[in-house]
Design a protein around this motif. Structure first.
Motif, short mmCIF file in Angstrom:
data_model
loop_
_atom_site.label_atom_id
_atom_site.label_comp_id
_atom_site.label_asym_id
_atom_site.label_seq_id
_atom_site.Cartn_x
_atom_site.Cartn_y
_atom_site.Cartn_z
N TRP A 107 0.82 -1.21 0.00
CA TRP A 107 0.00 0.00 0.00
C TRP A 107 0.85 1.25 0.00
O TRP A 107 0.60 2.20 -0.75
N GLU A 108 1.84 1.22 0.86
CA GLU A 108 2.77 2.34 0.96
C GLU A 108 3.38 2.63 -0.42
O GLU A 108 3.43 3.75 -0.89
N ALA A 109 3.79 1.56 -1.07
CA ALA A 109 4.43 1.68 -2.38
C ALA A 109 3.46 2.26 -3.40
O ALA A 109 3.83 3.10 -4.22
N ALA A 110 2.19 1.83 -3.33
CA ALA A 110 1.19 2.34 -4.28
C ALA A 110 1.00 3.84 -4.08
O ALA A 110 0.90 4.61 -5.04
N ASN A 111 0.96 4.27 -2.80
CA ASN A 111 0.80 5.70 -2.52
C ASN A 111 1.96 6.51 -3.07
O ASN A 111 1.77 7.57 -3.66
N ILE A 112 3.17 5.99 -2.85
CA ILE A 112 4.35 6.71 -3.32
C ILE A 112 4.33 6.82 -4.84
O ILE A 112 4.60 7.87 -5.41
N ALA A 113 3.97 5.71 -5.48
CA ALA A 113 3.96 5.71 -6.94
C ALA A 113 2.94 6.70 -7.48
O ALA A 113 3.18 7.37 -8.48
N SER A 114 1.78 6.83 -6.79
CA SER A 114 0.77 7.75 -7.30
C SER A 114 1.18 9.20 -7.02
O SER A 114 0.94 10.09 -7.82
N GLN A 115 1.86 9.43 -5.88
CA GLN A 115 2.36 10.77 -5.60
C GLN A 115 3.42 11.19 -6.61
O GLN A 115 3.50 12.34 -7.01
N GLY A 116 4.23 10.24 -7.01
CA GLY A 116 5.27 10.52 -7.99
C GLY A 116 4.72 10.62 -9.40
O GLY A 116 5.48 10.80 -10.34
N GLY A 117 3.42 10.44 -9.55
CA GLY A 117 2.81 10.55 -10.87
C GLY A 117 3.11 9.37 -11.78
O GLY A 117 2.99 9.47 -12.99
N LEU A 118 3.51 8.26 -11.20
CA LEU A 118 3.87 7.11 -12.03
C LEU A 118 2.66 6.28 -12.40
O LEU A 118 2.62 5.65 -13.45
N ILE A 119 1.66 6.25 -11.50
CA ILE A 119 0.40 5.58 -11.84
C ILE A 119 -0.76 6.53 -11.62
O ILE A 119 -0.61 7.54 -10.95
N ASP A 120 -1.90 6.15 -12.15
CA ASP A 120 -3.13 6.91 -11.98
C ASP A 120 -3.46 7.03 -10.49
O ASP A 120 -3.40 6.04 -9.77
N PRO A 121 -3.81 8.23 -9.99
CA PRO A 121 -4.08 8.34 -8.55
C PRO A 121 -5.43 7.77 -8.11
O PRO A 121 -5.71 7.77 -6.92
N GLY A 122 -6.26 7.28 -8.99
CA GLY A 122 -7.56 6.72 -8.59
C GLY A 122 -7.41 5.49 -7.72
O GLY A 122 -6.40 4.79 -7.80
N PRO A 123 -8.42 5.22 -6.85
CA PRO A 123 -8.32 4.10 -5.91
C PRO A 123 -8.23 2.74 -6.64
O PRO A 123 -7.58 1.82 -6.15
N GLU A 124 -8.84 2.68 -7.82
CA GLU A 124 -8.83 1.40 -8.52
C GLU A 124 -7.43 1.04 -9.01
O GLU A 124 -6.97 -0.09 -8.84
#
Lengths: 244, 261
Positions: A107-124
């Motif tokens: 989860w932590e990693a997913a948050n970081i990746a979305s903050q860094g703009g690497l993945i879509d920030p949507g919950p899905e």
């Protein structure tokens, strides 16, 4: 007689814990110069820890070690490499996939990746990313135990495989996105839980002692090393795959 | 009490896949009864209850304290004095943090149940030549050094992979010279150091530090301490084995010389 054995075990657990108590008291009293907050609660907690460790070590000798060794002997006697390897993979995969530490890190990693703009920030997409990460770590641990067991059967020297793995990690660190590197390195450490380690160690040692020509010390250890190395490679690989 | 129930449940869930797997294999593949079943079951109950008590105690007593401490020690007000406003981190000011990191790394490693298990097994398999405490203390020294260096990295903000690459190089060179019998155990000791006790405290220290040191980003710099804690024990164990090997060789050489005279 029995009480003296129990007392002895409790004393041992207390010795194991003593350094933590000393370090925390030293910093609290000497460096930070503050009294210990909620002393009663802390003492009660420490008592629980000592009792828990004593029980755990007792259970280790009675249960986890014998189970690992019995399974290793029984599977080696059966002589089917297929079943041995399936057992190895299933053990690694099933103990890792639901590991709370891993779920937290994913989860932590997913948050970081979305903050860094690497993945879509949507919950899905966050969910999908975290799930993918968890699966790749669990798969890599299963594969690691499988390769480790294969190594014990064949008698390959452990250092060639590990050093080869290190070289792969180094090369991947150069090309992997920097947001994933820290997590990848840490993923290697969080996969091996307190129940898995004794079981896997007993499996390796049991296997090495029941196959002719293998030494338990030389060949029996090393499974955990694989289980902490492969996740790093897989997590970086996952990062490369997703972020391209 | 509620906490303990929750932790007990979580531990049971951890054990569940293992129980399913082993029963499945016993019934479907091996098709034979498990020997000493009662003893195994009792031991299994001990493991689950013991681990749950252990974790509940840690969460009650040690984790909150350790986390508060990590926060307080890395607080700029404690490090630079309250009046100063700091924009650039001065790595020399963080002496207490490095010391705390080293000591908490050492202490938590000594209490780590997985390491106790591996040391027990190694002692048994080597017929006593590898002492349990010797291995545990060596590994703990490795972790202490690793975590201390890891906090230094967070303070200075130098890239993580450089440290890890250099560490790997050292391990590779050591492997070439170390006695063969210790290599597998040394590699294993890297993975076992980081479980129930060490990870929560060390992660708190890393995240706290990267949040308070000026110019650091927790997302990028907070991770990596666990990697340090799993790399340096390997170096420590290999180094210790080499030292022992060299000592025995030297003493046999001296003996030979004496005999020759």
């Amino acid at each position: 007689m029995i009480t003296s054995i129990i007392l002895n075990k409790i004393k041992q657990s207390f010795t194991d814990l003593l350094p933590i108590i000393l370090v925390i008291s030293f910093f609290q009293i000497v460096v930070l110069q503050q009294p210990l907050p909620q002393l009663g609660e802390v003492l009660f907690g420490t008592l629980l820890v000592v009792a828990g460790l004593t029980l755990f070590v007792q259970g280790l000798e009675m249960s986890l070690f014998p189970i690992g060794e019995t399974m290793a002997h029984a599977l080696a006697r059966k002589g089917s490499i297929f079943w041995l390897l399936s057992f190895a993979f299933a053990l690694g995969f099933s103990t890792t996939v639901a590991e709370p530490a891993l779920i937290a890190v994913a989860w932590e990693a997913a948050n970081i990746a979305s903050q860094g703009g690497l993945i879509d920030p949507g919950p899905e997409s966050l969910q999908r990313y975290a799930f993918g990460l968890r699966m790749s770590v669990a798969f890599s641990v299963g594969l690691a135990i499988l390769v480790g067991v294969m190594r014990i059967i064949r008698g390959w020297p452990v250092h060639y495989l590990i050093i080869g793995g290190y070289v792969v990690v180094m090369l991947m660190s150069i090309i992997a996105p920097k947001e994933i590197i820290g997590i990848a390195y840490d993923a290697g450490g969080v996969t091996t839980s307190t129940i898995t380690v004794p079981l896997v160690t007993a499996l390796g040692v049991g296997l090495a002692s029941s196959i002719k020509g293998r030494s338990p010390l030389l060949d029996g250890f090393g499974l955990i090393a694989f289980a902490s190395l492969l996740p790093m490679i897989f997590v970086m690989g996952y990062g490369l795959l997703i972020f391209r | 009490m509620y906490d303990f129930g929750k932790i007990l449940l979580a531990t049971c869930r951890d054990v569940l896949p293992i129980i399913l797997l082993i029963t499945g294999f016993q019934l479907l593949v091996l098709r034979q009864p498990i020997p000493h079943l009662r003893r195994l079951l009792v031991g299994g109950v001990y493991v689950v209850i013991g681990l749950a008590l252990f974790l509940a105690g840690l969460e009650k007593a040690l984790f909150p304290l350790g986390k508060i401490m990590a926060d307080q020690l890395s607080d700029p007000a404690f490090i630079y004095g309250a009046a100063e406003i700091v924009s650039e981190a001065d790595w020399k000011a963080y002496g207490w943090v490095y010391l705390f990191a080293a000591m908490i790394g050492f202490a938590t490693t000594i209490a780590e149940p997985s390491l106790i298990a591996v040391a027990y097994k190694a002692n048994e398999v080597s017929a006593g030549t590898i002492s349990q405490w010797g291995l545990r203390i060596t590994v703990a020294i490795g972790v202490a050094f690793g975590i201390s260096l890891g906090t230094f990295r967070i303070v200075t903000g130098t890239p993580l992979y450089l440290y890890i690459l250099v560490g790997y190089m050292i391990v590779i060179v050591q492997t070439l010279f170390a006695p063969k019998s210790i290599i597998a155990l040394a590699y294993d000791s890297g993975g076992v150091t980081t479980s129930t006790v060490t990870v929560p405290l060390v992660a708190a220290l890393g995240l706290g530090l990267s949040a308070t040191v000026p110019g650091r980003n927790p997302a990028l710099d907070g991770f990596g301490l666990i990697a340090f804690a799993s790399l340096f024990p390997i170096i420590a164990v290999l180094g210790y084995a080499q030292l022992m090997n060299w000592k025995t060789k030297r003493s046999t050489k001296i003996m030979e010389k004496r005999n020759a005279l």
